[in-house]
Design a protein around this motif. Structure first.
Motif, PDB file in Angstrom:
ATOM      1  N   PHE A 792      -6.181  22.866   3.743  1.00  0.00           N
ATOM      2  CA  PHE A 792      -5.012  21.991   3.788  1.00  0.00           C
ATOM      3  C   PHE A 792      -4.075  22.397   2.651  1.00  0.00           C
ATOM      4  N   ASP A 793      -2.841  22.751   3.006  1.00  0.00           N
ATOM      5  CA  ASP A 793      -1.832  23.118   2.011  1.00  0.00           C
ATOM      6  C   ASP A 793      -0.675  22.128   2.090  1.00  0.00           C
ATOM      7  N   LEU A 794      -0.377  21.498   0.967  1.00  0.00           N
ATOM      8  CA  LEU A 794       0.703  20.521   0.896  1.00  0.00           C
ATOM      9  C   LEU A 794       1.823  21.071   0.029  1.00  0.00           C
ATOM     10  N   ASP A 795       3.069  20.939   0.520  1.00  0.00           N
ATOM     11  CA  ASP A 795       4.246  21.415  -0.208  1.00  0.00           C
ATOM     12  C   ASP A 795       5.324  20.345  -0.092  1.00  0.00           C
ATOM     13  N   TYR A 796       5.749  19.815  -1.242  1.00  0.00           N
ATOM     14  CA  TYR A 796       6.711  18.710  -1.208  1.00  0.00           C
ATOM     15  C   TYR A 796       7.762  18.922  -2.292  1.00  0.00           C
ATOM     16  N   PHE A 797       9.021  19.137  -1.865  1.00  0.00           N
ATOM     17  CA  PHE A 797      10.154  19.255  -2.779  1.00  0.00           C
ATOM     18  C   PHE A 797      10.895  17.926  -2.758  1.00  0.00           C
ATOM     19  N   PHE A 798      10.982  17.261  -3.914  1.00  0.00           N
ATOM     20  CA  PHE A 798      11.552  15.919  -3.921  1.00  0.00           C
ATOM     21  C   PHE A 798      12.399  15.702  -5.178  1.00  0.00           C
ATOM     22  N   LEU A 799      13.299  14.744  -5.092  1.00  0.00           N
ATOM     23  CA  LEU A 799      14.204  14.354  -6.178  1.00  0.00           C
ATOM     24  C   LEU A 799      15.010  15.537  -6.717  1.00  0.00           C
ATOM     25  N   LYS A 800      15.202  16.550  -5.865  1.00  0.00           N
ATOM     26  CA  LYS A 800      16.039  17.723  -6.143  1.00  0.00           C
ATOM     27  C   LYS A 800      15.545  18.584  -7.304  1.00  0.00           C
ATOM     28  N   SER A 801      14.454  18.193  -7.943  1.00  0.00           N
ATOM     29  CA  SER A 801      14.002  18.957  -9.118  1.00  0.00           C
ATOM     30  C   SER A 801      12.498  19.172  -9.164  1.00  0.00           C
ATOM     31  N   PHE A 802      11.736  18.393  -8.397  1.00  0.00           N
ATOM     32  CA  PHE A 802      10.285  18.472  -8.459  1.00  0.00           C
ATOM     33  C   PHE A 802       9.741  19.213  -7.238  1.00  0.00           C
ATOM     34  N   ASN A 803       8.744  20.028  -7.465  1.00  0.00           N
ATOM     35  CA  ASN A 803       8.068  20.738  -6.376  1.00  0.00           C
ATOM     36  C   ASN A 803       6.561  20.599  -6.589  1.00  0.00           C
ATOM     37  N   LYS A 805       2.751  21.268  -5.076  1.00  0.00           N
ATOM     38  CA  LYS A 805       1.966  22.057  -4.138  1.00  0.00           C
ATOM     39  C   LYS A 805       0.489  21.808  -4.405  1.00  0.00           C
ATOM     40  N   ALA A 806      -0.271  21.724  -3.319  1.00  0.00           N
ATOM     41  CA  ALA A 806      -1.720  21.520  -3.457  1.00  0.00           C
ATOM     42  C   ALA A 806      -2.430  22.261  -2.336  1.00  0.00           C
ATOM     43  N   ASN A 807      -3.631  22.720  -2.635  1.00  0.00           N
ATOM     44  CA  ASN A 807      -4.480  23.379  -1.637  1.00  0.00           C
ATOM     45  C   ASN A 807      -5.891  22.837  -1.752  1.00  0.00           C
ATOM     46  N   TYR A 808      -6.433  22.435  -0.610  1.00  0.00           N
ATOM     47  CA  TYR A 808      -7.804  21.910  -0.571  1.00  0.00           C
ATOM     48  C   TYR A 808      -8.540  22.616   0.555  1.00  0.00           C
ATOM     49  N   SER A 809      -9.664  23.243   0.245  1.00  0.00           N
ATOM     50  CA  SER A 809     -10.452  23.952   1.259  1.00  0.00           C
ATOM     51  C   SER A 809     -11.877  23.427   1.278  1.00  0.00           C
ATOM     52  N   ILE A 810     -12.412  23.306   2.488  1.00  0.00           N
ATOM     53  CA  ILE A 810     -13.790  22.863   2.698  1.00  0.00           C
ATOM     54  C   ILE A 810     -14.528  24.002   3.397  1.00  0.00           C
ATOM     55  N   ASN A 811     -15.565  24.509   2.786  1.00  0.00           N
ATOM     56  CA  ASN A 811     -16.320  25.643   3.313  1.00  0.00           C
ATOM     57  C   ASN A 811     -17.734  25.201   3.677  1.00  0.00           C
ATOM     58  N   VAL A 826     -12.945  23.517  -2.739  1.00  0.00           N
ATOM     59  CA  VAL A 826     -12.113  23.961  -3.855  1.00  0.00           C
ATOM     60  C   VAL A 826     -10.759  23.274  -3.727  1.00  0.00           C
ATOM     61  N   LEU A 827     -10.283  22.671  -4.828  1.00  0.00           N
ATOM     62  CA  LEU A 827      -8.999  21.972  -4.847  1.00  0.00           C
ATOM     63  C   LEU A 827      -8.146  22.522  -5.990  1.00  0.00           C
ATOM     64  N   ASN A 828      -6.914  22.937  -5.652  1.00  0.00           N
ATOM     65  CA  ASN A 828      -5.946  23.406  -6.632  1.00  0.00           C
ATOM     66  C   ASN A 828      -4.640  22.632  -6.444  1.00  0.00           C
ATOM     67  N   ALA A 829      -3.900  22.418  -7.524  1.00  0.00           N
ATOM     68  CA  ALA A 829      -2.630  21.695  -7.425  1.00  0.00           C
ATOM     69  C   ALA A 829      -1.664  22.213  -8.483  1.00  0.00           C
ATOM     70  N   ASN A 830      -0.369  22.048  -8.174  1.00  0.00           N
ATOM     71  CA  ASN A 830       0.666  22.549  -9.059  1.00  0.00           C
ATOM     72  C   ASN A 830       1.894  21.641  -8.957  1.00  0.00           C
ATOM     73  N   LEU A 831       2.424  21.215 -10.094  1.00  0.00           N
ATOM     74  CA  LEU A 831       3.641  20.415 -10.139  1.00  0.00           C
ATOM     75  C   LEU A 831       4.651  21.119 -11.038  1.00  0.00           C
ATOM     76  N   ALA A 846      -3.249  23.195 -12.059  1.00  0.00           N
ATOM     77  CA  ALA A 846      -4.682  22.894 -12.143  1.00  0.00           C
ATOM     78  C   ALA A 846      -5.422  23.659 -11.060  1.00  0.00           C
ATOM     79  N   THR A 847      -6.435  24.421 -11.456  1.00  0.00           N
ATOM     80  CA  THR A 847      -7.261  25.164 -10.507  1.00  0.00           C
ATOM     81  C   THR A 847      -8.696  24.679 -10.576  1.00  0.00           C
ATOM     82  N   ASN A 848      -9.348  24.715  -9.432  1.00  0.00           N
ATOM     83  CA  ASN A 848     -10.735  24.257  -9.301  1.00  0.00           C
ATOM     84  C   ASN A 848     -10.899  22.851  -9.906  1.00  0.00           C
TER      85      ASN A 848
END
Length: 885
Positions: A792-803, A805-811, A826-831, A846-848
Motif C-alpha cells: 500500500f502506497d499513500l501519497d498526499y499533497f495538502f495545504l500547498k506545502s506538505f507532501n 508519503k507512506a509505504n506498507y507491505s505485508i509479506n 515493513v512500514l516506511n513514511a515521509n513528511l 522514517a524507515t522500518n
C-alpha cells in the motif's frame, strides 16, 4: 489490516465518484461515418482542461465535475471545429456531427495542444496536460502519464517495456540511467517527453538495423536551456545515523556537468546492481551478448551489489560527469564513479538436502568491505551526415575483503568456521566503432573491441572443531588452516564488419564477417598451513590447476529482411568455425568444431496499435577456462568443483512470441508473451555427496533441458483509477546426478497480481498492489513454495506545502518441505514541507517503523530446499534539510 485498507480505499473512490458526471457520445461526419482520433476537450474557468480521443467507432467519454459550466470543443483535421456549452448537472450522451472544411486554408492555427501524439515508434507527451503544479521532480510527472510506470527506485517502463536510456534535448543525461534523471530533474523544467522505440544512435541506421532500445527524451522549457539544478540534502537521525547527499547538475546545449555525492550510514545506496547493468549497456545488450552476461554476473563486484540486506552499513559514493560539444562535429562524454562501503550482515539458513533428508541450520555473520572505481570516456566524431566514428574506453577496479563467521548444525554435528576472502579485479576495455553511409543502397558498420582482465582471489578458512569432508585431504590437527589462491588473466580481441545492402524499400540483405580471439590463463593453488608453519600441498590429491585456453572464432553471417503486406521477415544463418586449444599442465587438447546457427524473426503489425512478434534464435555455448580446468577446485568450506576438458558445445534453441495492443488515450494496454528454451545435450551437474559436503562437476550428456514460460497482462483506466492485472505460468524440466543416481527435476510455477492506483488532484492517492506466486518443485522430494505480497502506497499533497508519503507491505512466505511459514511487514513514511516558491525544504523520514528484524524468502537448489532469514536495518528516523538550486 488488509480489509481496513481496502475499505478506506473504496470509501475515497466512492466519495469522489459521487462528485462527478459523465459526458459520452459519438463523433461522426455528415454521412454518419465514425471519425476515429477526433479530439474532444474542455474549457472552463472553474476546472482544468480535460481531453480524450475518439476510438474506431467514434466513441468518446469524459468525466467532469458536477455543477460547473464547460465549453466542449471537438476538432478533427479537415473538418470544422464544433463547440457547445455544457452545464454538468447529470450524465449526458450526445452525438456530434462535424462538417468538412469548404476550402483548403493556407495556414491553420491550432488552438489546442494535443496531450499525446503517437506516430509509429514515437510517442510524445505534452506534460502540462497532465500536471497540476504539485509535482516536484520528473518522477512525479511521469507517474501521471498514461501507460507509463515508475517504480520506487525510479526505473521507467512504457507500455510494459523498460526505458534503456534517458536523453535531455537529444543528449545523453549522465550515464543514461533513468533513475538519476527522474529523481533529480525538476518538474517545472520539463516542457515535453518523447518516447523513442527501436532507437538507434546512428541516424542513418534507423529502420535498417533492428533495435529493441527504448529511449526517453526530455524537452526543456525555453527558459531552462541554460540552468543549474539539484539539491543539497543533509540530516541527522536517531542512534547516530546521518545522510549527506549533494546532487548538483548544470545543463547547457554545449556543456553538461553533473555530480552526485552520497555519504550515509542509513542503508541507502546510490549505486545498485541495476545501475551497474545500465552502465554496461543495459539489460537488452547484456542478454544479447552471452559473453558479457557471463562476465558481469560472475564478477565479485556484481555479487557485492546483490547484497542489499544488512543490519549496519557505512556508504560513501561519488560520481562526476562532464559532457561537452567540442565542436560541431565532436562530442566528448566522460565520467567517473567511486563507491566504498562497509557492512555487517547476518543470515540464518535452514536447508533440507534431497539425497539424505539431512536438515542443516546454518548461521552466517559477515563483515564486508569493498571499493569500486570506474572511469569512462566516450568520443563521438561525425565528419558529415554519412560518416561517424565512436571510441569508448573504460577502466574498472574492484577490491574487497570479507570476513565471515559460520556456524553449521546438522545431525550431531555443531561446528564453527571462520573465513577471510580477499579479491581484486582490474578490467580495461576499448571499443572502436565506424559507421558509413555510401549515399546509395549500401551502409557499413565496423566494430573492434579489446578487453583485458586481471583478477585475484585469496580465501582462508580456519576452524578448531570442523571436520572437513573427505574430498579435502587435510591433516588432522587441533586447528585447521586452509588457503585457496586463485588467479585469472584474460585478453580478448574482437572485430566485426557488417554490410547493409538496401535492395529495395521492401528487401534488405545484410552480410557479417567477424573474428574473435580469447586467451585465458587460470591458476588455483590449495594447501594447508600446519601448526609448525610448514605447507601441506594438495597437488597429489588432484588439486591445483594451471590452465590455458586459446579460442579463435571466425564467423560469417547472412541476413535477409523483407516485407510482405504487414509482415516483416528476417531469416538468417551464422556459421562459426572455432579453433580451440586447452592446456592443463602437460595435457593439451585441441578441437575445431564448425557450428551452424539459424535464426528467424517475424514481426506482424495489426491495425489499432496491435503488434505481434515471433523470434527464433539458436546460440552455442562452450565452457569457460575455469570449467575446463581438469583438477579439483576448492569453492567453499563444504564444496569442491572438478573441471573437465570437454570441448563440445551446447546448442540452445530459444522461441519467443509476443503480442501487444495499446491505446494511450484510454490508458489501455494488453500484452502476452511466451518463451520456450531447449538445450540440446546439455551440460548437466553431477554431485558426490557425504553429509552436507559434496564435490560437483559438469558433464556433457544426451539429456535435454527445457524451459517454458508464459505471461499476460492487462492495464486499463477506470475513471480516476489506473488498474492492472497480470499472471504468469512456468514449467522447467532438467536432470542432475547425485551419487550416480539420475534425478529428474521438474518445476511448475504460477503467479498472478493486481494493482489499483488512484489519480486525484485534491484527495490522497493510494496505490494498492497484490502479488502471489507458487512454485511446485519435484525431485527426490516434492516441495511447494508460496509467496504473497500486499503493498500500500499513500501519497498526499495538502495545504500547498506538505507532501506525505507512506509505504506498507505485508509479506507471507511458506515452504512445505521445511513445514515453515512466516509473515513480516515493513512500514516506511515521509513528511516533507516546502513552500511553493521556496528553495528550502524540511523532511522527517522514517524507515522500518515497525522495527522488523529480518526479511524471509524460500528457494530451491539442485541439492536442497532452503529458507533464508536476512537481518535488516532497525528503525531509523531522519531529520533532513534540503536546499534546491
Amino acid at each position: 489490516m488488509q480489509k481496513i485498507f481496502l475499505a478506506i480505499f473504496l470509501f475515497i473512490g466512492i466519495y469522489s465518484f459521487g462528485q462527478q458526471i459523465k459526458l459520452e457520445g459519438f463523433v461522426r461526419d455528415t454521412l454518419q461515418n465514425p471519425l476515429e482520433f477526433a479530439t474532444v476537450y474542455t474549457e472552463s474557468k472553474e476546472d482544468s482542461p480535460k481531453f480524450t480521443i475518439t476510438d474506431e467507432k467514434g466513441y468518446f467519454e469524459l468525466h467532469l465535475k458536477s455543477k460547473i459550466d464547460y465549453t466542449i470543443n471537438v476538432t478533427f483535421l479537415g473538418y470544422e471545429k464544433h463547440s457547445f456549452p455544457l452545464n454538468t448537472i447529470k450524465n449526458k450522451t450526445q452525438t456530434i456531427v462535424l462538417k468538412e472544411l469548404s476550402e483548403q486554408l493556407g495556414e491553420v492555427k491550432l488552438e489546442y495542444t494535443q496531450a499525446v501524439i503517437e506516430k509509429k515508434d514515437t510517442v510524445s507527451f505534452h506534460t502540462d496536460s497532465y500536471t497540476d503544479g504539485s509535482e516536484r521532480k520528473l518522477k512525479d510527472v511521469l507517474k501521471k502519464l498514461p501507460l507509463v510506470n515508475v517504480d520506487k527506485e525510479g526505473n521507467v517502463t512504457v507500455k510494459g517495456k523498460k526505458v534503456n536510456q534517458v536523453l535531455v534535448e537529444g543528449k545523453k543525461f549522465f550515464t543514461g540511467d533513468s533513475k538519476i534523471a527522474v529523481n533529480n530533474i525538476p518538474a517545472d523544467a520539463v516542457a515535453g517527453i518523447t518516447m523513442l522505440d527501436n532507437y538507434n544512435e546512428v541516424t542513418f541506421l534507423k529502420n535498417v538495423e533492428d533495435s529493441e532500445q527504448l529511449v526517453m527524451n526530455i524537452k526543456l522549457k525555453k527558459n531552462k536551456k541554460n540552468f543549474y539544478f539539484g539539491t543539497i540534502e543533509a540530516g541527522p537521525g536517531i542512534e547516530n545515523k546521518y545522510e549527506i547527499q549533494p546532487k548538483l547538475f548544470y545543463y547547457s546545449p554545449k556543456t553538461r556537468v553533473n555530480s552526485i555525492i552520497d555519504f550515509n550510514n542509513s542503508g541507502s545506496k546510490s549505486f545498485t546492481l541495476l545501475d551497474y547493468i545500465n552502465l554496461e549497456g543495459g539489460r537488452l545488450r547484456i542478454m544479447e551478448d552471452k559473453n558479457l552476461q557471463r562476465s558481469i554476473f560472475n564478477e565479485s563486484f556484481t555479487k557485492s551489489l546483490q547484497n542489499q540486506d544488512f543490519y549496519q552499513n557505512n556508504y560513501q559514493f561519488a560520481s562526476f560527469n562532464v559532457s561537452s560539444e567540442l565542436s560541431e562535429k565532436t562530442d566528448l562524454n566522460t565520467y567517473g564513479i567511486f563507491s566504498k562501503s562497509n557492512s555487517l550482515s547476518r543470515k540464518e539458513n535452514t536447508n533440507k538436502y534431497f539425497s539424505n533428508n539431512l536438515l542443516e541450520k546454518r548461521l552466517n555473520s559477515l563483515e564486508n568491505s569493498d571499493l569500486f572505481a570506474i572511469g569512462k570516456a566516450e568520443l563521438k566524431y561525425i565528419s558529415n551526415p554519412y560518416t561517424e566514428f565512436h571510441y569508448h574506453s573504460k577502466l574498472k577496479y574492484f577490491d574487497a575483503e570479507n570476513q565471515e563467521n559460520l556456524n553449521t548444525n546438522f545431525g550431531e554435528t555443531n561446528s564453527n568456521l571462520n573465513s577471510n576472502l580477499q579479491n581484486s579485479d582490474l578490467k580495461w576495455a576499448n571499443e572502436f566503432k565506424f559507421y558509413k553511409d555510401f549515399k546509395s543502397k549500401h551502409k557499413l558498420k565496423w566494430i573492434t573491441k579489446i578487453d583485458y582482465q586481471n583478477a585475484k582471489n585469496d580465501q582462508f578458512w580456519n576452524s578448531e572443531n570442523y571436520d572437513f569432508n573427505s574430498f579435502i585431504p587435510v591433516i588432522e590437527e587441533e586447528r585447521t588452516d586452509l588457503r585457496n589462491d586463485l588467479k585469472t588473466n584474460k585478453i580478448s580481441i574482437y572485430s566485426r564488419l557488417k554490410h547493409y545492402w538496401i535492395l529495395t524499400n521492401k528487401q534488405h540483405l545484410y552480410t557479417t564477417f567477424g573474428i574473435e580471439n580469447t586467451r585465458s590463463n587460470f591458476e588455483t593453488k590449495t594447501y594447508q598451513i600446519l601448526e609448525d608453519n610448514s605447507i601441506h600441498d594438495f597437488f597429489d590429491a588432484n588439486f591445483d590447476n594451471q590452465t590455458k585456453l586459446n579460442n579463435l572464432d571466425v564467423h560469417l553471417g547472412l541476413e535477409y529482411k523483407f516485407l510482405i503486406n504487414n509482415f516483416i521477415f528476417k531469416p538468417s544463418i551464422f556459421i562459426h568455425k572455432h579453433f580451440f586449444e586447452v592446456e592443463n599442465y602437460s595435457n593439451k587438447t585441441t578441437k575445431q568444431p564448425l557450428v551452424f546457427l539459424p535464426n528467424l524473426n517475424i514481426k506482424y503489425t495489426l491495425p489499432r496499435n496491435q503488434k505481434m512478434i515471433f523470434d527464433y534464435k539458436t546460440s552455442s555455448f562452450f565452457l569457460d577456462v575455469s570449467k575446463l580446468s581438469n583438477r579439483n577446485q576448492l569453492r567453499n568450506f563444504n564444496s569442491v568443483f572438478r573441471g573437465v576438458t570437454d570441448l563440445r558445445n551446447q546448442i540452445t534453441h530459444n522461441f519467443k512470441w509476443r503480442y501487444s495492443k495499446h491505446n494511450f488515450q484510454k490508458a489501455f494496454l494488453m500484452n502476452a508473451s511466451m518463451n520456450y528454451i531447449r538445450k540440446e545435450k546439455a551440460f548437466l551437474n553431477f554431485f558426490e555427496m557425504q553429509g552436507i559436503d559434496y564435490i560437483s562437476s559438469l558433464n556433457f550428456t544426451s539429456y535435454d533441458y527445457e524451459y517454458l514460460n508464459g505471461t499476460a497482462g492487462l492495464n486499463f483506466k477506470l475513471w480516476k483509477f489506473n488498474s492492472s492485472i497480470n499472471g504468469n505460468l512456468g514449467y522447467n524440466v532438467y536432470n542432475s546426478f547425485i551419487n550416480e543416481e539420475k534425478i529428474k527435476n521438474e518445476n511448475k510455477s504460477f503467479g498472478y497480481g493486481a494493482s489499483l492506483r488512484s489519480n486525484f488532484k485534491k484527495y490522497p492517492n493510494l496505490n494498492v498492489n497484490f502479488l502471489t506466486n507458487r512454485i511446485f518443485a519435484k525431485s527426490n522430494l516434492e516441495t511447494t513454495i508460496s509467496t504473497n505480497l500486499w503493498s500500500f502506497d499513500l501519497d498526499y499533497f495538502f495545504l500547498k506545502s506538505f507532501n506525505f508519503k507512506a509505504n506498507y507491505s505485508i509479506n507471507s512466505v511458506s515452504n512445505s518441505v521445511l513445514d515453515d511459514s512466516n509473515n513480516f511487514s515493513v512500514l516506511n513514511a515521509n513528511l516533507e514541507y516546502q513552500k511553493e516558491d521556496s528553495a528550502w525544504a524540511f523532511e522527517i523520514n522514517a524507515t522500518n517503523i515497525l522495527d522488523t528484524k529480518y526479511r524471509e524468502q524460500n528457494f530451491q537448489t539442485l541439492l536442497s530446499s532452503s529458507n533464508a532469514r536476512e537481518y535488516i536495518m532497525s528503525r531509523i528516523i531522519m531529520f533532513k534539510v534540503k536546499y534546491s538550486l
